[in-house]
Motif scaffolding. Sequence first.
Motif, PDB file in Angstrom:
ATOM      1  N   MET A 261       0.823  -1.207   0.000  1.00 40.63           N
ATOM      2  CA  MET A 261       0.000   0.000   0.000  1.00 40.63           C
ATOM      3  C   MET A 261       0.858   1.257   0.000  1.00 40.63           C
ATOM      4  O   MET A 261       0.640   2.180  -0.802  1.00 40.63           O
TER       5      MET A 261
ATOM      6  N   PHE B 254       1.135   3.886  -3.255  1.00 36.06           N
ATOM      7  CA  PHE B 254       0.764   5.297  -3.096  1.00 36.06           C
ATOM      8  C   PHE B 254       1.966   6.201  -3.329  1.00 36.06           C
ATOM      9  O   PHE B 254       1.858   7.238  -3.997  1.00 36.06           O
TER      10      PHE B 254
ATOM     11  N   ALA C 284      -4.222   2.251  -3.556  1.00 38.72           N
ATOM     12  CA  ALA C 284      -3.350   1.551  -2.614  1.00 38.72           C
ATOM     13  C   ALA C 284      -4.162   0.690  -1.655  1.00 38.72           C
ATOM     14  O   ALA C 284      -3.819  -0.470  -1.393  1.00 38.72           O
TER      15      ALA C 284
END
Length: 646
Positions: free
Chosen positions: A397, A401, A450
């Motif tokens: 994640m 991002f 994400a």
Amino acid sequence: MFCPASLFPPCWQQLTIWRNLIYKAGLVQSNCVQSCRASYMKKLVSAFSAVCLFLPLIASAQKSDSAQNQPTISVSQIHAGMRGVAYTVFQGVKPESMDVEVLGVLHNVNGPKGDVILVRLHGQKVEYTGVVAGMSGSPVYLDGKLAGALAFRIGEFSKEPIAGVTPIADMLEINALDRSPAEESAAVKPSVNIVAGKTGTPGEFSALPGSQQDSSGSGFANYLKPIETPLVFNGFSEQAIQLFAGQLGSAGIVPVMGAGSVSDDKQPEPVEAGSAISAILVRGDMDIEATCTVTYIDPQRLLACGHPLMQFGSVDLPMNKAEVLATLPSPLNAFKIVNTTEAVGTFVQDRHTGIMGVFNRQPEMIPVTLSIHSSTGVKEFHYEVLNNPKLTPVALMVTVFNALHGVNEFGEEITYRLAGSIGVKGFPEVTMRNMFAPSEGAQPAAMQAALSLGERFGRIYDNPYNAAAVAGVKLDFDLVRERRWARLESARTDVSEARPGEEIMLETVLAPYRGERIVQQIPVKIPTSASKGTLRILVSDGDTLDHIGRSNPAFGRKLDLASTISLLNKEHSNNRVYVSLLEADPEARVADKVMPTLPISIMNVMDGMRGNQEMIVSSESNVDETATAPLDYVVSGAQLLTVTVK
């Protein structure tokens, strides 16, 4: 007189060793060297030649034995006033010595039967820097024997370098654990959070009723803290780390930005007790690594840190050499600035009293290829992440991002089209086809992308039946420089009554963000098997349908990996309008298989299966489903219509 030195000059200095070996082997009698009789010359020369030939192997074996049988001292032999020495790297790669004075032994302070040796460190450098992050694992020797590893700092803003030492006997237990069968639990379910002794303190317990807040807000006063082994994030933006601070904290991670780097540079100096050593969680175009100090080393393995990184048990992390650029003194946050260099093996254990690595073994990381397509071209990111049920979703994640946020094209009005896949060994690929756009009061599109990826990984790992071996991740993002989001404003039918088999027309109106409304005509056929009465028609986005399927409390039951992947691949995309026909007959779902409109008699038979199979029963059946062609918008909203079936 015959002189062996004339034949073997390089080996003459080892004559005593050879002679003892020859005596033990029974090759000559004890008076042969003194008398040098001709009858023994050939045997003597042959023996000396053999010893010279195998001398390097003998020396190597002696070195190995001495490393594995390194003398240690037990806690029961340690008392206040003893003096010794500890080793750590302040700058460069060579460990430097610090004088050690034992203040006493603290019993049961590191868990049940967890003793800690309290010491004061002396020396010009350590008295200036204090006990710094990255020093954990520094070996401590008393009476020339290994006593343990520096692992704890005492109090806050300490004016003296007083530290706690994890006894070496507790660390050597990790070695025995590694010879036991490998744990499956680390690959099957997330580990339980144990705050004490971790790399960082998540602080989950601050919300407990009646908890006493200390000045740091951690929820309790702790004067014996593990020396920090901060995870250094290289190539990450401050916003990326801030947005995922909660998830990182729940995994026991205290992120530090940019205090060092990772490279494949060669480091010819060998790893020894007192050397800096790094564990890698992410490597490539983005890096996450933690560095501490080697406590114990033998030809096969090493022990380090003296406390856990995150106490995950069995792990599979790259083990790399490290060079200390500088040691930064600070009363608040002293730490080592480190460059991680060439790989030397793999960390395989992350336990309560330290971490263990083995040499000459390659870790199994998850390769990630992330491409961003925009009007300026294609940007590719290549990196690897660890394979761990708890940390892998978080690592993916934050890296996804960070990659999306770190390009010049990033902005608040950006929309992403994602086409990707997750490869799992022995199972079909998990496919991803979706769009992400900022909507009313929602998170940024990059954050949505994400979180979507992390949610999929969490479900892949979170099953009690199969250990997921992820082979790779491929992500392709098309970047659109506008907000492509539309709300389902209305839906209506052209009739209020219909017959089985009849086709009716639905009209939907989508209201795009700052755009003209879009009218869609969707033909819907009433099933020939439809029962008389009210037929409910759900007009919705894909996320609504997926959430309805998970709303049943029984959905919380864990499925096997094959069923989980099948369900993931059946999830609806969010750039279509879906029309679902719902009847009042019950529906049963076993794993990823759906059986709609079941008669009551069959439901009574299947009712006994509920305790034995992953069966979910719903009061309504989705008897038919249709959808529009893919739209260039993220669709949001739902409406419910009714039609009377005659």
